[in-house]
Write a protein that holds these residues in place. Structure first.
Motif, short mmCIF file in Angstrom:
data_model
loop_
_atom_site.label_atom_id
_atom_site.label_comp_id
_atom_site.label_asym_id
_atom_site.label_seq_id
_atom_site.Cartn_x
_atom_site.Cartn_y
_atom_site.Cartn_z
N GLN A 222 1.64 -5.73 1.72
CA GLN A 222 1.71 -6.89 0.78
C GLN A 222 1.35 -7.93 2.10
O GLN A 222 2.00 -8.77 2.69
CB GLN A 222 3.27 -7.85 0.33
CG GLN A 222 3.46 -8.86 -0.61
CD GLN A 222 4.51 -9.05 -1.23
OE1 GLN A 222 4.51 -8.12 -2.04
NE2 GLN A 222 5.37 -9.35 -1.14
N ASN A 224 0.07 -11.24 1.10
CA ASN A 224 -0.08 -12.72 0.49
C ASN A 224 -1.17 -13.43 0.39
O ASN A 224 -1.89 -12.58 1.12
CB ASN A 224 1.13 -13.49 1.69
CG ASN A 224 1.91 -14.20 1.12
OD1 ASN A 224 1.61 -14.60 -0.20
ND2 ASN A 224 1.96 -15.12 2.36
N ASN A 242 -5.87 -11.01 5.15
CA ASN A 242 -4.27 -11.10 5.77
C ASN A 242 -4.25 -9.68 5.48
O ASN A 242 -2.75 -9.06 6.30
CB ASN A 242 -4.06 -12.00 3.93
CG ASN A 242 -4.18 -13.43 4.66
OD1 ASN A 242 -4.54 -13.88 5.12
ND2 ASN A 242 -3.66 -14.00 3.00
N HIS A 243 -4.85 -8.37 4.55
CA HIS A 243 -3.71 -7.19 4.47
C HIS A 243 -4.52 -6.33 5.59
O HIS A 243 -3.69 -5.87 6.67
CB HIS A 243 -4.59 -6.63 3.35
CG HIS A 243 -3.51 -6.95 1.99
ND1 HIS A 243 -3.80 -8.37 1.16
CD2 HIS A 243 -2.78 -6.90 1.11
CE1 HIS A 243 -2.96 -8.52 0.15
NE2 HIS A 243 -2.48 -7.75 0.14
N ALA A 408 -0.45 -12.18 -8.01
CA ALA A 408 -0.41 -13.93 -7.50
C ALA A 408 -0.31 -14.74 -8.80
O ALA A 408 -0.26 -15.45 -8.62
CB ALA A 408 -1.65 -13.74 -6.53
N THR A 439 0.36 -7.97 -4.02
CA THR A 439 -0.91 -8.90 -3.18
C THR A 439 0.16 -10.24 -3.19
O THR A 439 0.22 -10.26 -1.44
CB THR A 439 -1.88 -10.02 -3.79
OG1 THR A 439 -1.09 -10.26 -5.40
CG2 THR A 439 -2.89 -8.85 -3.98
N ASN A 440 1.06 -10.77 -3.41
CA ASN A 440 2.22 -11.59 -2.89
C ASN A 440 3.26 -11.44 -4.06
O ASN A 440 4.18 -12.24 -4.10
CB ASN A 440 2.02 -13.06 -3.07
CG ASN A 440 1.36 -13.35 -4.28
OD1 ASN A 440 1.30 -13.38 -5.13
ND2 ASN A 440 1.24 -14.91 -4.16
N GLN A 458 8.98 -12.58 -2.76
CA GLN A 458 7.43 -13.33 -2.94
C GLN A 458 6.78 -14.13 -2.55
O GLN A 458 7.65 -14.77 -1.81
CB GLN A 458 7.99 -13.51 -4.73
CG GLN A 458 8.27 -13.00 -5.79
CD GLN A 458 8.25 -13.61 -7.02
OE1 GLN A 458 7.53 -13.82 -8.10
NE2 GLN A 458 9.26 -13.04 -7.91
N GLY A 459 5.63 -14.17 -2.48
CA GLY A 459 5.07 -15.26 -2.03
C GLY A 459 5.07 -15.11 -0.08
O GLY A 459 4.65 -16.26 0.52
N THR A 460 4.92 -14.02 -0.02
CA THR A 460 5.41 -13.80 1.60
C THR A 460 4.64 -12.06 2.27
O THR A 460 4.21 -11.52 1.01
CB THR A 460 6.83 -13.37 1.97
OG1 THR A 460 7.31 -12.20 1.68
CG2 THR A 460 7.82 -14.94 2.08
N ALA A 461 4.06 -12.30 3.24
CA ALA A 461 3.68 -11.00 4.13
C ALA A 461 4.83 -10.25 3.81
O ALA A 461 5.78 -10.76 4.62
CB ALA A 461 2.98 -11.52 4.82
#
Length: 523
Positions: A222, A224, A242-243, A408, A439-440, A458-461
């Motif tokens: 994930q 983000n 990011n990935h 997202a 994704t996030n 959620q909302g994190t790598a």
């Protein structure tokens, strides 16, 4: 007299409508993010109390009020796209429950009403999951029970069968508390025993966790995304990088001995919105990640084509030695999210639809993806809610399910939690481990009994490596396939027909109009 009867009907329907609206709102609370599944057993009795003794027209109004309130509580996350979209969807889905109310109000007068009513509910769910534009199966009762004992029954009767069981329990509760239905004291006692038996014994239903003796190590990545709501739509290159970066960190952790080396890596849907076959920069980023981990990555990529001004949402197997290989194209794109029905007619009037961009063309083949001797069933995002998509990959030999998703847009709205609960129910139904890469939103690993091995924030790598069983066996639900759905829907339709026939028979005959005699005397 006719006007007075209509006025009396309206007076009777109004308070019942308010009761039904309250019942619909209560049912919405049964689902994530509230997660109060037992409220489902109270909501349906409330609706039946409101429907008892009303006309077909009254049933339509009451049922629609229930359904609109239900979906207003269930899917407020659509307001991210627009408040009008959320309202329109609630009204559209509510109309299906208006049809249910019309028939159920009359079916309550039949001897076998306790069979016909829950079967009608399943038929209603089938309709909402089918039309229009392929349907929207988000409101099925079964989805609320990932954490409750009855949910285990999905492995035996499937999702439609479980919805029938829950609706039947609701009918039993109604029979238990509503003596005006004509249920005897003995009948109410039997209803109580049945409720306790179904709920209690479902907790003892065995669910197999065994594989075929083989395991596979898989990593869910994930990466983000930047921004919230619709903002990430314009940051495609950043999302892909990011990935890659999280995957490179995974390889560093493997080299340091912190985690086991995976045999496959899963990237989420839309991990690249730029076609790597057409854009060299994107291809280079992906190949850097694949080369670093040295194992295949299932990349979520948006590809151009196959037609002019078209695209496809895909999962691409990218091998470190041979490069890109098998491609699965999403078979059930989301209307008004990934494509626009009646595009030429609507675009001139609804400018916001221009945000959808190119039309997403549906794929034609199930996502049966073999990687290094293991067969994965790739399902992309909302497809996890559609019976046919999941059934096809299991029939095709999928030993492990993969869900590539992009939440997202809906972070923090409750939608990711609802989708994760649906995914857990699919694990129980199919007896398969499910690997989820977002994704996030929420990434994770779900065991074959629906329990959670890992669930990201959620909302994190996030990156997680799991050793999961490879399974060839089938549950009773996957062996039965669509039969429970067809049988229960057929029973619901039969109940509707019988209710209408009984209603015609019970309607008093209208006396013929009196004719004046030649002398002016009415005869």
């Amino acid at each position: 007299m006719v006007e007075q009867a209509e006025r009396t009907e309206r007076v009777r329907v109004l308070p019942r409508l308010l009761v039904a609206v309250a019942g619909g709102a209560v049912l919405g609370l049964a689902f994530e993010p509230y997660n109060l599944p037992w409220l489902a057993l109270l909501a349906l009795p409330v609706l039946l109390i409101a429907l008892r003794g009303v006309s077909v027209k009254g049933g339509i109004v009451i049922g629609a009020g229930f359904g609109i309130a239900y979906y207003a509580v269930l899917v407020p996350w659509l307001s991210v796209i627009g408040g009008d979209a959320a309202i329109a969807l609630a009204i559209l889905e509510g109309l299906f429950y208006g049809v249910f109310g019309a028939f159920a109000s009359q079916a309550l007068k039949l001897r076998l009403w306790m069979l016909w009513v829950p079967a009608m509910w399943v038929a209603t769910e089938f309709a909402t999951a089918s039309v229009p534009f392929g349907g929207f199966p988000w409101g099925r009762l079964a989805w609320a029970f990932a954490d409750a004992w009855p949910g285990r029954l999905a492995a035996y009767v499937g999702i439609p069968g479980l919805s029938f069981v829950i609706a039947f329990l609701g009918v039993l509760v109604y029979a238990l508390v509503w003596s005006k239905q004509g249920v005897s004291r003995v009948g109410r006692g039997a209803a109580l025993i049945a409720i306790v038996a179904v709920v209690g014994l479902s907790g003892a239903v065995p669910l197999s966790m065994d594989g075929n003796g083989k395991t596979v190590s898989a990593a869910m990545v994930q990466g983000n995304v930047p921004g919230e709501g619709l903002e990430p739509l314009g940051e495609a290159r950043t999302v892909t990088r990011n990935h890659r970066d999280v995957t490179l960190q995974l390889q560093r952790d493997v080299a340091a001995g912190k985690v086991a080396k995976p045999e496959v890596v899963i990237w989420p849907e839309n991990s690249t919105d730029i076609d790597p076959f057409k854009d060299q920069q994107t291809r280079t980023v992906i190949e850097e990640a694949v080369g670093a981990v040295g194992v295949p990555i299932l990349v979520g990529a948006v590809l151009e084509g196959p037609g002019e001004n078209e695209r496809q949402t895909t999962g691409v197997v990218w091998d470190p030695a041979t490069g890109p290989g098998q491609i699965y194209a999403k078979r059930h794109p989301v209307p008004f999210g990934e494509y626009i029905p009646f595009r030429e007619q609507l675009l001139p009037y609804i400018k916001r639809l221009e945000m959808v961009g190119r039309q997403t063309a549906p794929g034609t083949s199930p996502g049966v993806v073999p990687i290094n001797g293991v067969t994965y069933g790739d399902v992309i995002c909302f497809e996890i809610a559609y019976d046919g998509v999941v059934a096809d990959v299991v029939k095709g030999g999928a030993q492990i399910l993969v869900v590539q998703t992009n939440n997202a847009t809906y972070g923090g709205t409750g939608q990711p939690e609802q989708q994760f609960a649906i995914t857990r129910m699919r694990a129980i139904e199919t007896g398969r481990t499910v690997l989820v890469a977002s994704t996030n939103g929420i990434s994770g690993v779900i065991r074959p009994d629906g329990s959670i091995e890992h669930k990201s924030k959620q909302g994190t790598a996030d990156v997680y490596v799991a050793s999961v069983p490879v399974r060839d066996g089938h549950t009773l639900a996957t062996r039965l396939g669509g039969w429970p759905q067809w049988i229960l829907t057929g029973l619901g339709m039969m109940g509707a027909v019988l209710a209408l026939v009984a209603r015609r028979r019970q309607r008093p005959a209208t006396p013929p109009a009196a004719k004046p005699s030649p002398e002016g005397v009415t005869v």
